[in-house]
Design a protein around this motif. Structure first.
Motif, short mmCIF file in Angstrom:
data_model
loop_
_atom_site.label_atom_id
_atom_site.label_comp_id
_atom_site.label_asym_id
_atom_site.label_seq_id
_atom_site.Cartn_x
_atom_site.Cartn_y
_atom_site.Cartn_z
N PRO A 106 -3.55 8.95 -9.60
CA PRO A 106 -4.26 8.56 -10.82
C PRO A 106 -3.78 7.22 -11.36
N MET A 107 -4.67 6.54 -12.07
CA MET A 107 -4.36 5.20 -12.59
C MET A 107 -3.16 5.22 -13.53
N MET A 108 -3.01 6.29 -14.33
CA MET A 108 -1.93 6.35 -15.30
C MET A 108 -0.56 6.52 -14.62
N LEU A 109 -0.55 7.13 -13.43
CA LEU A 109 0.71 7.40 -12.75
C LEU A 109 1.12 6.31 -11.77
N MET A 110 0.28 5.31 -11.58
CA MET A 110 0.59 4.27 -10.58
C MET A 110 1.89 3.52 -10.86
N ASN B 134 12.81 4.27 -1.39
CA ASN B 134 12.93 3.35 -0.26
C ASN B 134 14.30 2.68 -0.24
N ILE B 135 14.83 2.38 -1.42
CA ILE B 135 16.13 1.69 -1.50
C ILE B 135 17.28 2.60 -1.09
N ILE B 136 17.19 3.89 -1.45
CA ILE B 136 18.31 4.80 -1.16
C ILE B 136 18.25 5.39 0.25
N ARG B 137 17.28 4.98 1.06
CA ARG B 137 17.19 5.53 2.42
C ARG B 137 18.43 5.28 3.26
N PRO B 138 18.97 4.07 3.30
CA PRO B 138 20.18 3.89 4.12
C PRO B 138 21.36 4.72 3.63
N LEU B 139 21.46 4.92 2.31
CA LEU B 139 22.55 5.73 1.77
C LEU B 139 22.40 7.19 2.17
N THR B 140 21.18 7.71 2.10
CA THR B 140 20.96 9.12 2.48
C THR B 140 21.20 9.33 3.97
N ILE C 158 0.83 -1.20 0.00
CA ILE C 158 0.00 0.00 0.00
C ILE C 158 0.87 1.25 0.00
N HIS C 159 2.01 1.20 0.69
CA HIS C 159 2.89 2.36 0.77
C HIS C 159 3.52 2.70 -0.58
N VAL D 98 5.06 3.61 -8.22
CA VAL D 98 5.66 2.41 -7.63
C VAL D 98 7.17 2.43 -7.83
N LEU D 99 7.62 2.83 -9.03
CA LEU D 99 9.05 2.90 -9.31
C LEU D 99 9.73 3.96 -8.46
N ILE D 100 9.11 5.14 -8.36
CA ILE D 100 9.70 6.24 -7.58
C ILE D 100 9.77 5.89 -6.11
#
Length: 224
Positions: A135-139, A150-156, A127-128, A143-145
């Protein structure tokens, strides 16, 4: 003569093997007086800080559910703050300015939070990835963004802590490197500037530990 400006973060030792990382053990010197019969001023300051942190994290965490998380995060705050503070002393290795120190902390926390979230709260984690009202077109793009962020959080987290500690040390070194070529007036101005920078670095050592801990707390609330 200092050939490399970054050599201030790796002071030389008189032995064949580097003993720089022993400076991370200096934080243990702050704890024996916590067990004195009559509370010291450091003990009183520690209790005031502890009470403030508990009240602050109580807003972010559910105390009854996340009691162990609160103890762990407060311990993390104290360790980072004391390492930052000890690194302000001359000729002492600043371990918190090294990426291997900050990245090991942030990466361990992030991996443990992600494993807990995806194993126990899989639907909540999915859900997060898509904020409410997208909007449906931007989903697919959201998800990619969200996945990349989320992946770069430990690096930041690691870069934020190390970069702020490096910046203050480099600035003080650059200002003091020309001290032997200045006249009396400019030397006094340089010493006053260095004193102000020391006070600023003291506040930075506390603020960066607080920011690291609060962001880790906010990341943990998303997985629970």
């Amino acid at each position: 003569m200092m050939m490399n400006l970054f050599s201030i973060f790796d002071p030389s030792t008189s032995m064949n093997m580097s003993m720089n990382w022993i400076s991370s053990m200096y934080v243990l010197m702050f704890f024996p007086n916590l067990f004195w019969l009559i509370p010291s001023r450091w003990n009183y300051m520690y209790m005031v800080m502890l009470k403030y942190l508990i009240n602050e994290f109580f807003v972010l965490l559910n105390y009854k559910i996340n009691k162990m998380n609160m103890i762990m995060l407060i311990s993390l705050f104290m360790m980072i703050m004391l390492n930052n503070f000890i690194g302000l002393y001359p000729y002492i290795y600043t371990s918190s300015s090294q990426m291997i120190f900050s990245l090991s902390l942030s990466l361990t926390l992030w991996i443990s939070m992600m494993l807990f979230g995806w194993i126990n709260n899989t639907n909540h984690m999915f859900i997060h990835l898509v904020p409410q009202g997208t909007p449906m077109m931007l989903m697919p793009f959201m998800v990619l963004i969200e996945s990349i962020s989320n992946i770069i959080r430990p690096l930041t987290l690691a870069v934020r802590l190390s970069a702020n500690m490096i910046a203050g040390h480099l600035l003080m070194t650059l200002i003091s490197s020309t001290g032997n070529k200045l006249n009396l007036l400019f030397l006094i101005i340089m010493l006053l500037t260095q004193s102000i920078l020391i006070i600023l670095e003291l506040s930075v050592s506390i603020i960066q530990a607080y920011v690291f801990t609060v962001l880790s707390t906010l990341y943990s609330t998303e997985t629970n």
